[in-house]
Design a protein around this motif. Sequence first.
Motif, PDB file in Angstrom:
ATOM      1  N   ILE A  99      74.784  49.851  29.032  1.00 28.85           N
ATOM      2  CA  ILE A  99      74.845  50.014  30.493  1.00 28.85           C
ATOM      3  C   ILE A  99      73.627  50.808  30.997  1.00 28.85           C
ATOM      4  N   GLU A 100      73.283  51.872  30.283  1.00 29.63           N
ATOM      5  CA  GLU A 100      72.103  52.659  30.691  1.00 29.63           C
ATOM      6  C   GLU A 100      70.846  51.800  30.613  1.00 29.63           C
ATOM      7  N   PHE A 101      70.749  51.019  29.565  1.00 29.16           N
ATOM      8  CA  PHE A 101      69.601  50.115  29.403  1.00 29.16           C
ATOM      9  C   PHE A 101      69.568  49.092  30.552  1.00 29.16           C
ATOM     10  N   THR A 102      70.758  48.617  30.931  1.00 29.87           N
ATOM     11  CA  THR A 102      70.864  47.649  32.034  1.00 29.87           C
ATOM     12  C   THR A 102      70.323  48.255  33.329  1.00 29.87           C
ATOM     13  N   LYS A 103      70.694  49.501  33.575  1.00 30.34           N
ATOM     14  CA  LYS A 103      70.233  50.158  34.807  1.00 30.34           C
ATOM     15  C   LYS A 103      68.705  50.251  34.819  1.00 30.34           C
ATOM     16  N   LYS A 104      68.142  50.499  33.631  1.00 34.02           N
ATOM     17  CA  LYS A 104      66.682  50.564  33.531  1.00 34.02           C
ATOM     18  C   LYS A 104      66.076  49.179  33.864  1.00 34.02           C
ATOM     19  N   PRO A 112      70.164  41.019  40.212  1.00 31.93           N
ATOM     20  CA  PRO A 112      71.592  41.354  40.225  1.00 31.93           C
ATOM     21  C   PRO A 112      72.209  41.393  38.819  1.00 31.93           C
ATOM     22  N   VAL A 113      73.325  42.127  38.717  1.00 33.73           N
ATOM     23  CA  VAL A 113      73.964  42.353  37.411  1.00 33.73           C
ATOM     24  C   VAL A 113      75.365  41.764  37.371  1.00 33.73           C
ATOM     25  N   VAL A 114      75.701  41.160  36.247  1.00 30.79           N
ATOM     26  CA  VAL A 114      77.083  40.729  35.994  1.00 30.79           C
ATOM     27  C   VAL A 114      77.660  41.618  34.890  1.00 30.79           C
ATOM     28  N   ALA A 115      78.853  42.150  35.134  1.00 29.78           N
ATOM     29  CA  ALA A 115      79.570  42.937  34.115  1.00 29.78           C
ATOM     30  C   ALA A 115      80.426  41.959  33.316  1.00 29.78           C
ATOM     31  N   VAL A 116      80.185  41.866  32.005  1.00 26.23           N
ATOM     32  CA  VAL A 116      80.842  40.839  31.194  1.00 26.23           C
ATOM     33  C   VAL A 116      81.865  41.447  30.239  1.00 26.23           C
ATOM     34  N   ASN A 117      82.992  40.736  30.102  1.00 23.08           N
ATOM     35  CA  ASN A 117      83.991  41.082  29.095  1.00 23.08           C
ATOM     36  C   ASN A 117      83.546  40.451  27.768  1.00 23.08           C
ATOM     37  N   HIS A 118      83.476  41.260  26.730  1.00 27.03           N
ATOM     38  CA  HIS A 118      83.003  40.797  25.425  1.00 27.03           C
ATOM     39  C   HIS A 118      83.790  39.571  24.914  1.00 27.03           C
ATOM     40  N   MET A 119      85.105  39.552  25.150  1.00 30.11           N
ATOM     41  CA  MET A 119      85.929  38.445  24.651  1.00 30.11           C
ATOM     42  C   MET A 119      85.656  37.155  25.423  1.00 30.11           C
ATOM     43  N   GLU A 120      85.287  37.318  26.687  1.00 34.24           N
ATOM     44  CA  GLU A 120      84.879  36.173  27.491  1.00 34.24           C
ATOM     45  C   GLU A 120      83.600  35.580  26.880  1.00 34.24           C
ATOM     46  N   GLY A 121      82.770  36.459  26.348  1.00 38.68           N
ATOM     47  CA  GLY A 121      81.560  36.015  25.658  1.00 38.68           C
ATOM     48  C   GLY A 121      81.919  35.175  24.435  1.00 38.68           C
ATOM     49  N   HIS A 122      82.868  35.664  23.621  1.00 36.81           N
ATOM     50  CA  HIS A 122      83.275  34.895  22.433  1.00 36.81           C
ATOM     51  C   HIS A 122      83.837  33.529  22.852  1.00 36.81           C
ATOM     52  N   LEU A 123      84.580  33.516  23.960  1.00 38.80           N
ATOM     53  CA  LEU A 123      85.146  32.248  24.445  1.00 38.80           C
ATOM     54  C   LEU A 123      84.026  31.280  24.856  1.00 38.80           C
ATOM     55  N   ALA A 124      83.014  31.810  25.527  1.00 34.87           N
ATOM     56  CA  ALA A 124      81.919  30.959  26.019  1.00 34.87           C
ATOM     57  C   ALA A 124      80.940  30.567  24.913  1.00 34.87           C
ATOM     58  N   SER A 125      81.051  31.215  23.741  1.00 34.50           N
ATOM     59  CA  SER A 125      80.070  30.977  22.670  1.00 34.50           C
ATOM     60  C   SER A 125      80.060  29.520  22.198  1.00 34.50           C
ATOM     61  N   VAL A 126      81.179  28.795  22.415  1.00 35.54           N
ATOM     62  CA  VAL A 126      81.226  27.382  21.990  1.00 35.54           C
ATOM     63  C   VAL A 126      80.285  26.509  22.824  1.00 35.54           C
ATOM     64  N   LEU A 127      79.830  27.049  23.965  1.00 31.54           N
ATOM     65  CA  LEU A 127      78.974  26.258  24.852  1.00 31.54           C
ATOM     66  C   LEU A 127      77.499  26.342  24.471  1.00 31.54           C
ATOM     67  N   PRO A 333      75.078  48.248  40.174  1.00 33.87           N
ATOM     68  CA  PRO A 333      74.671  48.964  38.957  1.00 33.87           C
ATOM     69  C   PRO A 333      75.293  50.361  38.860  1.00 33.87           C
ATOM     70  N   ALA A 334      75.390  51.045  39.991  1.00 34.12           N
ATOM     71  CA  ALA A 334      75.935  52.410  39.963  1.00 34.12           C
ATOM     72  C   ALA A 334      77.420  52.417  39.590  1.00 34.12           C
ATOM     73  N   HIS A 335      78.078  51.281  39.752  1.00 27.92           N
ATOM     74  CA  HIS A 335      79.512  51.202  39.455  1.00 27.92           C
ATOM     75  C   HIS A 335      79.799  50.721  38.038  1.00 27.92           C
ATOM     76  N   LEU A 336      78.761  50.368  37.297  1.00 25.12           N
ATOM     77  CA  LEU A 336      78.985  49.879  35.926  1.00 25.12           C
ATOM     78  C   LEU A 336      79.603  51.001  35.104  1.00 25.12           C
TER      79      LEU A 336
END
Length: 349
Positions: A99-104, A112-127, A333-336
Amino acid sequence: MKERFTILGIETSCDETALAVLEADGGFKAPRFHIRENLVASQADLHAPFGGVVPNLAKREHRKALGFLHKKLGSLTRDVDVIAVTVGPGLEPCLWEGIEFTKKCVRELGKPVVAVNHMEGHLASVLLTGAHAIAFPALALLVSGGHTELVRATQWLRYDVVGKTLDDAVGEAFDKVGRLLGLPYPGGPNVSRLAAEARAHHTKSAFSFPVPMSKSSSLDFSFSGLKTAVLYALKKNPDLDKAEVARAFEDAAVESLILKTMKAVVSERPETIIVGGGVAANQYLRARLPEELSKKGIGTPVLYPDPAFTGDNAAMIAAAAYFHALRGDFALPAHLEAQGRLSIGEKKR
Ligand code: KG4
Ligand code: ZN
């Protein structure tokens, strides 16, 4: 509506530091991805002597690795128009580094920034490889070191958890059994390799462990009892053949995953089955699920991520972020905030 995005993915939820640049197009109906760069720095060797991830060591290593991976991306970041970062679930000190790296990056790139759920990432990995127009509703079996859950997806971004583990995750159980068998960390792939050797030598297994939760009608999982059964079996008879122990464990663990997935297939009637997460690399699981479906005459297609994307990576985080970007679902970003126990959806069943 804008459908084409170049997305910088940032992943630091556990012991892999990952950055990726992904070109996304095609919208909700026909998402297509082109991976410009996919960098993963694994900390497995660093944590191996401890037999598991040490959060503060991991945090320090993420900071270092983000620095050198960012340099490696070089001018690629110039094309980025969305930044995607994993905010949970995972180890909070590690998530904060991302998150700190993202702010940088936001200060540098002004995107713009998207806050992602890690498990949503695993679900999308098939794509990430090939073109997949997913037919919904889909049922996802998400199996990793921290999670084991069955998720109903009525469309992209609409998820309900229909079953989950009541204690250990299946990957965690593999890792713990690996430790009991004296195998190097992470145990999962090593336990599975030994089990495959045992199957190659003897068609019949020497002994078996009970399949967890086989008597329960719920879609929930439990793996801590199975791990304890392995512990007691080894205590009682330290001379047990390790490969046969690995095989009996893998048989029971995978059967439990199959049993609950099949139950959910019958009740949810999905159009697509998705398997994602580190344990989706398991060859025995990959073989058993289609076998069981065809035995029952069920023709629902099963999608697995390419083996390169079963483990933690940032390309899958960028892929998941694509759907949020299409909706204009951006975070300030400030709300991440790191959310260690973030869930992919409500538990509904
Ligand atoms: O998704 P992942 O890379 O990280 C988390 O989000 O937890 O999953 C890592 C887990 C570890 O527990 C690892 O042992 C397990 O996936 N794993 C496997 C295999 N490859 C990785 N478990 C069983 N068989 C495998 N071939
Ligand atoms: Zn993961």
